[in-house]
Design a protein around this motif. Structure first.
Motif, PDB file in Angstrom:
ATOM      1  N   GLU A   1       0.878  -1.344   0.048  1.00  0.00           N
ATOM      2  CA  GLU A   1       0.079  -0.173   0.011  1.00  0.00           C
ATOM      3  C   GLU A   1       0.987   1.258   0.066  1.00  0.00           C
ATOM      4  OE1 GLU A   1      -2.645  -0.442   3.463  1.00  0.00           O
ATOM      5  OE2 GLU A   1      -3.724  -1.876   2.418  1.00  0.00           O
TER       6      GLU A   1
ATOM      7  N   LYS B   1       4.027   5.943  -5.403  1.00  0.00           N
ATOM      8  CA  LYS B   1       4.080   6.183  -6.993  1.00  0.00           C
ATOM      9  C   LYS B   1       3.136   7.324  -7.278  1.00  0.00           C
ATOM     10  CE  LYS B   1       5.458   1.564  -8.462  1.00  0.00           C
ATOM     11  NZ  LYS B   1       5.069   0.207  -8.978  1.00  0.00           N
ATOM     12  N   GLU B   2       2.088   7.426  -6.701  1.00  0.00           N
ATOM     13  CA  GLU B   2       1.077   8.640  -6.864  1.00  0.00           C
ATOM     14  C   GLU B   2       1.484   9.895  -6.746  1.00  0.00           C
ATOM     15  OE1 GLU B   2      -2.184   7.472  -4.779  1.00  0.00           O
ATOM     16  OE2 GLU B   2      -2.438   5.602  -5.851  1.00  0.00           O
TER      17      GLU B   2
ATOM     18  N   LYS C   1       2.465   2.053  -3.636  1.00  0.00           N
ATOM     19  CA  LYS C   1       1.617   2.537  -4.318  1.00  0.00           C
ATOM     20  C   LYS C   1       1.427   3.830  -4.080  1.00  0.00           C
ATOM     21  CE  LYS C   1      -1.425  -1.771  -5.081  1.00  0.00           C
ATOM     22  NZ  LYS C   1      -2.627  -2.364  -4.886  1.00  0.00           N
ATOM     23  N   GLU C   2       1.212   4.203  -2.797  1.00  0.00           N
ATOM     24  CA  GLU C   2       1.079   5.595  -2.387  1.00  0.00           C
ATOM     25  C   GLU C   2       2.300   6.517  -2.876  1.00  0.00           C
ATOM     26  OE1 GLU C   2      -0.086   6.067   1.789  1.00  0.00           O
ATOM     27  OE2 GLU C   2      -1.690   4.585   1.648  1.00  0.00           O
TER      28      GLU C   2
END
Length: 123
Positions: A116, A122-123, A119-120
């Motif tokens: 998680e 990468k944003e 993913k955060e």
């Protein structure tokens, strides 16, 4: 980069880690001259003898070298730098996993949290 030394850990070991990080991150590139013991000690707000001890340990590990006329330089051996990087990363991961275990997280929960977070990022 600030030295940010913590009172709950030995200063000597923190200095070693901070200098290793500066080498690994490229702040002190391979073959470059390090600041003098006195300058590093002033920057870190520590006793020069403590800094000297940390630098001697890094020299034992092969990350830095002392030259009579040039002072200390960072090794140009990329394998030694890579080994130091892996050792430092493994120590941090080990510390993290121990803390997660103490908080009651199992392996799968840790992996989900890491996924998680990645993913955060990468944003």
């Amino acid at each position: 980069m600030a030295w940010d030394l913590k009172p709950d850990q030995p200063i000597y070991t923190q200095l070693i880690e901070k200098i290793q990080f500066r080498i690994i991150s490229g702040e002190y590139p391979p073959g470059s001259n390090l600041p003098s013991v006195r300058d590093l000690a002033n920057e870190a707000s520590v006793n020069p003898n403590t800094m000297q001890r940390a630098l001697a340990k890094l020299e034992e590990e092969g990350l830095i070298m002392t030259h009579r006329t040039k002072g200390r330089t960072v090794t140009e051996d990329s394998d030694i730098i890579k080994q130091a990087k892996n050792k430092l990363v493994r120590a941090h991961i080990s510390e993290f996993l121990k803390k997660m275990q103490l908080m009651g997280f199992d392996k799968d929960e840790v992996l989900v949290l890491i996924s998680e977070m990645l993913k955060e990022m990468k944003e």
